[in-house]
Design an enzyme around this catalytic site. Structure first.
Site: not given
Ligand code: NAX
Length: 328
Positions: A159, A187
């Site tokens: 952000d 966030h």
């Molecule tokens: P993806 O859905 O592509 O990847 C997430 C991965 O986490 C998947 O491969 C899934 O299998 C894995 N996962 C789920 N549960 C798990 C667990 N218990 N242990 C280990 N791995 C696990 O999401 P992606 O685009 O990579 O985003 C990841 C996270 O970042 C999401 O929660 C998203 O909302 C968040 N974000 C946060 C941002 C921020 O500024 N704080 C911005 C970007 C993003 O939206």
């Protein structure tokens, strides 16, 4: 120093992981002279995909990459970790209420907090990127009783960087001219990107831009809704920029912020600026030697007061919900 730094990353087979791992492995966190070992956590169904990512990491032949471990057990993967980047989280699916989302993520972050507590290295620093990032960090922190609370943080650097990009475009200046940007609060859409303490080329940003309508009607909503705009354009959520911000946040935390500038990090509130104590909320911080300090003494006008209070109130509600669920 040739002992590799152990960096644990969760959600390693996801979109952000696909960008983040290569940045860490190539030395973007600790520089070209420090070897890193990656310790990658995924859920079992994603381990095969993760093996493919590890093949690609191997094929980059990064001189700084000292090894990769993968697995689905946080107790093993967090063993000896110096840094943990908690990216994996449960996204909101269709029809899911906020309470369901908090509960699903609670199941992840309670377990991971305990595993960090029991297995990470004494100098562990934790950055939570997975959403809802602030409250996930609160859950992990609350379940890691032996780790000092100041070692937990959540990502608002994306952000912050989005706010810098908007100001660059509006003022027609390079990013290096802008200092002291601040993101306050959660966030989420209630976050408050604060221009009133920022400077452009050494002058108050609001004097250089001097356009309250732009600030209220364009700047703040553009930064707060940037994630949705990227989904709309790209068909999937921000990934490379989120990975880059995760690197910026963690690197600056460990290596220190630069003289005369500050950063935005969501950290445990000590009650500064009226944000209820114990919430993981974004503040202006300076960092040095792996420690952060909230910038003190900023004057908060009525407009900013309302925005900071609204975001803190949302975090307080999230805390109440996860308390109710017995997660903290
Ligand atoms: P993806 O859905 O592509 O990847 C997430 C991965 O986490 C998947 O491969 C899934 O299998 C894995 N996962 C789920 N549960 C798990 C667990 N218990 N242990 C280990 N791995 C696990 O999401 P992606 O685009 O990579 O985003 C990841 C996270 O970042 C999401 O929660 C998203 O909302 C968040 N974000 C946060 C941002 C921020 O500024 N704080 C911005 C970007 C993003 O939206």
């Amino acid at each position: 120093n040739t002992t590799p730094v152990k960096v644990a990353v969760t959600g390693a087979a996801g979109q952000i992981g696909y960008s983040l791992l290569f940045r860490i492995a190539s030395g973007d966190l600790f520089g070209p002279d420090t070897p890193v070992q990656l310790r990658l956590l995924e859920i079992a169904p994603a381990l095969k995909a993760l093996e493919g990512v590890v093949m690609e990491l191997d094929d980059c032949a990064f001189p700084t990459l000292a090894g990769v471990e993968i697995g689905d057990d946080p107790n093993t993967i967090f063993d000896g970790a110096n840094v943990a980047l908690l990216v994996g989280a449960r996204p909101r699916s269709k029809g899911m209420e906020r309470g369901d989302l908090l509960e699903a993520n609670g199941a992840i972050f309670t377990v991971q907090g305990k595993a960090l507590n029991d297995h990470a290295a004494d100098d562990i620093h934790v950055t939570v990127t997975g959403n809802p990032a602030n409250t996930n960090a609160l859950i992990a922190m609350s379940n890691a009783k032996d780790i000092p609370t100041e070692r937990f943080s959540a990502l608002t650097r994306l952000d912050h960087n989005r706010a810098l990009a908007q100001v660059c475009a509006k003022a027609g200046v390079p990013v290096s001219e802008i200092r002291n940007m601040t993101i306050w609060g959660n966030h989420s859409a209630t976050q408050y990107p604060d221009l009133f303490h920022a400077q452009i080329g050494g002058r108050p940003a609001t004097e250089v831009i001097n356009d309250q309508a732009w600030l209220e009607e364009t700047f703040i909503p553009t930064v707060a809704k940037r994630g949705a705009a990227i989904i709309e354009a790209r068909g999937s959520s921000s990934a490379a920029s989120a990975a880059s911000a995760t690197i910026d946040h963690t690197r600056d935390w460990l290596q220190g912020s630069s003289e005369g500038n500050w950063l935005s990090m969501a950290v445990r509130s000590d009650g500064s600026y009226g944000v209820p104590e114990g919430l993981i909320s974004s503040f202006p911080v300076t960092t040095s030697g792996g420690r952060w300090e909230i910038v003190q003494g900023l004057e908060i006008d009525e407009f900013s007061r309302g925005k900071i209070d609204a975001s803190a109130a949302e975090l307080d509600e999230e805390r109440a919900a996860v308390t109710e669920l017995g997660l903290i």
